[in-house]
Design an enzyme around this catalytic site. Structure first.
Site, PDB file in Angstrom:
ATOM      1  N   CYS A 186      26.920  29.167  36.327  1.00  0.00           N
ATOM      2  CA  CYS A 186      25.925  28.313  35.668  1.00  0.00           C
ATOM      3  C   CYS A 186      24.740  29.169  35.239  1.00  0.00           C
ATOM      4  O   CYS A 186      24.128  29.848  36.056  1.00  0.00           O
ATOM      5  CB  CYS A 186      25.465  27.198  36.611  1.00  0.00           C
TER       6      CYS A 186
ATOM      7  N   SER B 273      44.484  51.641  32.055  1.00  0.00           N
ATOM      8  CA  SER B 273      44.530  52.646  30.995  1.00  0.00           C
ATOM      9  C   SER B 273      43.431  53.695  31.122  1.00  0.00           C
ATOM     10  O   SER B 273      43.473  54.718  30.445  1.00  0.00           O
ATOM     11  CB  SER B 273      44.432  51.956  29.627  1.00  0.00           C
TER      12      SER B 273
ATOM     13  N   GLN C 157      40.187  45.172  38.449  1.00  0.00           N
ATOM     14  CA  GLN C 157      39.541  44.781  37.186  1.00  0.00           C
ATOM     15  C   GLN C 157      40.123  43.452  36.715  1.00  0.00           C
ATOM     16  O   GLN C 157      39.632  42.882  35.752  1.00  0.00           O
ATOM     17  CB  GLN C 157      39.811  45.849  36.117  1.00  0.00           C
ATOM     18  N   ASN C 158      41.153  42.981  37.378  1.00  0.00           N
ATOM     19  CA  ASN C 158      41.846  41.779  36.913  1.00  0.00           C
ATOM     20  C   ASN C 158      41.078  40.523  37.299  1.00  0.00           C
ATOM     21  O   ASN C 158      40.483  40.446  38.377  1.00  0.00           O
ATOM     22  CB  ASN C 158      43.262  41.718  37.489  1.00  0.00           C
TER      23      ASN C 158
ATOM     24  N   HIS D 280      35.327  42.490  37.730  1.00  0.00           N
ATOM     25  CA  HIS D 280      35.139  41.902  36.400  1.00  0.00           C
ATOM     26  C   HIS D 280      35.126  40.372  36.444  1.00  0.00           C
ATOM     27  O   HIS D 280      35.296  39.728  35.417  1.00  0.00           O
ATOM     28  CB  HIS D 280      36.229  42.380  35.433  1.00  0.00           C
TER      29      HIS D 280
ATOM     30  N   ASP E 260      42.735  37.584  37.249  1.00  0.00           N
ATOM     31  CA  ASP E 260      43.727  36.627  37.749  1.00  0.00           C
ATOM     32  C   ASP E 260      43.628  36.536  39.274  1.00  0.00           C
ATOM     33  O   ASP E 260      42.823  37.225  39.906  1.00  0.00           O
ATOM     34  CB  ASP E 260      45.152  37.029  37.276  1.00  0.00           C
TER      35      ASP E 260
HETATM   36  P1  OAD Z   1      44.859  47.956  29.788  1.00  0.00           P
HETATM   37  O1  OAD Z   1      45.629  46.955  29.009  1.00  0.00           O
HETATM   38  O2  OAD Z   1      43.835  48.743  29.081  1.00  0.00           O
HETATM   39  O3  OAD Z   1      45.852  48.998  30.483  1.00  0.00           O
HETATM   40  C1  OAD Z   1      46.974  48.580  31.205  1.00  0.00           C
HETATM   41  C2  OAD Z   1      47.762  49.808  31.618  1.00  0.00           C
HETATM   42  O4  OAD Z   1      48.840  49.372  32.435  1.00  0.00           O
HETATM   43  C3  OAD Z   1      48.344  50.611  30.461  1.00  0.00           C
HETATM   44  O5  OAD Z   1      48.020  51.983  30.617  1.00  0.00           O
HETATM   45  C4  OAD Z   1      49.861  50.380  30.580  1.00  0.00           C
HETATM   46  O6  OAD Z   1      50.627  51.529  30.239  1.00  0.00           O
HETATM   47  C5  OAD Z   1      50.008  50.090  32.049  1.00  0.00           C
HETATM   48  N1  OAD Z   1      51.165  49.227  32.370  1.00  0.00           N
HETATM   49  C6  OAD Z   1      51.684  48.201  31.643  1.00  0.00           C
HETATM   50  N2  OAD Z   1      52.688  47.617  32.296  1.00  0.00           N
HETATM   51  C7  OAD Z   1      52.824  48.279  33.477  1.00  0.00           C
HETATM   52  C8  OAD Z   1      53.691  48.144  34.600  1.00  0.00           C
HETATM   53  N3  OAD Z   1      54.623  47.193  34.660  1.00  0.00           N
HETATM   54  N4  OAD Z   1      53.547  49.005  35.631  1.00  0.00           N
HETATM   55  C9  OAD Z   1      52.594  49.979  35.597  1.00  0.00           C
HETATM   56  N5  OAD Z   1      51.748  50.154  34.568  1.00  0.00           N
HETATM   57  C10 OAD Z   1      51.847  49.303  33.521  1.00  0.00           C
HETATM   58  O7  OAD Z   1      44.232  47.167  31.047  1.00  0.00           O
HETATM   59  P2  OAD Z   1      43.045  47.600  32.027  1.00  0.00           P
HETATM   60  O8  OAD Z   1      43.020  49.065  32.202  1.00  0.00           O
HETATM   61  O9  OAD Z   1      43.142  46.753  33.221  1.00  0.00           O
HETATM   62  O10 OAD Z   1      37.911  43.930  30.885  1.00  0.00           O
HETATM   63  O11 OAD Z   1      41.781  47.164  31.177  1.00  0.00           O
HETATM   64  C11 OAD Z   1      40.505  47.348  31.716  1.00  0.00           C
HETATM   65  C12 OAD Z   1      39.581  46.248  31.241  1.00  0.00           C
HETATM   66  O12 OAD Z   1      39.595  46.192  29.818  1.00  0.00           O
HETATM   67  C13 OAD Z   1      39.981  44.867  31.661  1.00  0.00           C
HETATM   68  O13 OAD Z   1      39.535  44.520  32.950  1.00  0.00           O
HETATM   69  C14 OAD Z   1      39.321  44.016  30.625  1.00  0.00           C
HETATM   70  C15 OAD Z   1      39.631  44.815  29.408  1.00  0.00           C
HETATM   71  O14 OAD Z   1      38.744  44.670  28.352  1.00  0.00           O
HETATM   72  C16 OAD Z   1      37.223  42.839  30.556  1.00  0.00           C
HETATM   73  O15 OAD Z   1      37.730  41.876  30.019  1.00  0.00           O
HETATM   74  C17 OAD Z   1      35.782  42.913  30.913  1.00  0.00           C
END
Ligand code: OAD
Length: 239
Positions: A122, A183, A96-97, A114, A99
């Site tokens: 464009c 998450s 989903q990243n 994503h 980067d």
């Molecule tokens: P979140 O910020 O919702 O969740 C990140 C998760 O990683 C959390 O549950 C943290 O506890 C966990 N975490 C943090 N540091 C960690 C580490 N060092 N090791 C292991 N786990 C760790 O991010 P995503 O689930 O990726 O979409 O979010 C999903 C989507 O929501 C993203 O792609 C983005 C966002 O809105 C868009 O922008 C379309």
């Protein structure tokens, strides 16, 4: 740590989220210092937000893309790349990243559901291009020459993620599904574990805390990605 008690594994699908890049210095979205704690996603990450205030959206994504130059892949990115290179079966990595740390960590296949910070879309010719410089509402599409039509190649809320058909096929055919650092609140990615389960896969979650879909995983390994992913990859490569 629970022992990995999985029968012969041939096809692995790995889903990563912001937590895998956290130890590289990139903020997650929903942790206390997360991006969506500082910014309202509805003011930035929707097509309506872009229509309303494009300058704000360009600034946000230009800053995030520029930030990539100051960070490096961590041990979790590198371990997943090692798994892709050395595992005897198939390893499909979907992230989903937005980067580029999986690629810079050595991954030879990354499915960016994503979108990507280093890509621009464009709205006139619908082509995507690699981008390494700032762009804004005056920029010209290098492909078709249209002015003011470039937007971040990011899947915003309300839009359909990329590569869903290919991801679905991998999920239904895998025997091990691993989610790292997500998450479990944003769909469709949060539902991947259930799709994998329906296909009969074993499921493992690596996360700092319980995700919203933790109940669908056979195993939970709670800790930092750099520790837990490295350990799991070593186990999988040891057979
Ligand atoms: P979140 O910020 O919702 O969740 C990140 C998760 O990683 C959390 O549950 C943290 O506890 C966990 N975490 C943090 N540091 C960690 C580490 N060092 N090791 C292991 N786990 C760790 O991010 P995503 O689930 O990726 O979409 O979010 C999903 C989507 O929501 C993203 O792609 C983005 C966002 O809105 C868009 O922008 C379309």
């Amino acid at each position: 740590m629970q022992p990995l008690n999985v029968p012969a594994v041939e096809r692995i699908v790995i889903l990563t989220g912001a937590g895998v890049s956290a130890e590289s210095g990139l903020a997650t979205f929903r942790d206390s210092d997360g991006l969506w704690e500082k910014h309202d996603p509805m003011q930035i990450a929707t097509p309506e937000a872009f229509e309303r205030d494009p300058a704000l959206v360009y600034r946000f994504y230009n800053a995030r893309r520029n930030q990539l130059q100051g960070v490096n892949p961590n041990a979790a990115h590198r371990a997943l790349a090692q798994l892709q290179q050395e595992f005897s079966g198939d390893v499909f990595l979907v992230t989903q990243n937005v980067d580029n740390l999986h690629e810079r960590g050595g991954s030879n296949q990354v499915c960016h559901m994503h979108g990507e910070l280093n890509s621009v879309l464009c709205r006139a010719c619908h082509a995507t291009q690699r981008v390494f410089e700032d762009y804004d509402g005056q920029s010209i599409c290098p492909r078709c020459g249209a002015s003011g039509k470039l937007r971040p190649d990011i899947v915003w809320f309300g839009e359909i993620p990329y590569h869903m058909e290919a991801i679905g096929a991998r999920l239904s055919g895998c025997d091990l599904f691993i989610a790292v650092g997500t998450s479990g609140v944003v769909y469709p990615a949060a539902g991947f574990v259930q799709e994998a389960l329906l296909g009969g896969a074993h499921t493992i979650e690596i996360n700092r805390e319980l995700s919203a879909v933790t109940g669908y995983f056979h195993h939970q390994r709670h800790g930092s990605a750099t520790v837990e992913v490295v350990a799991l990859v070593a186990e999988l490569l040891a057979g």
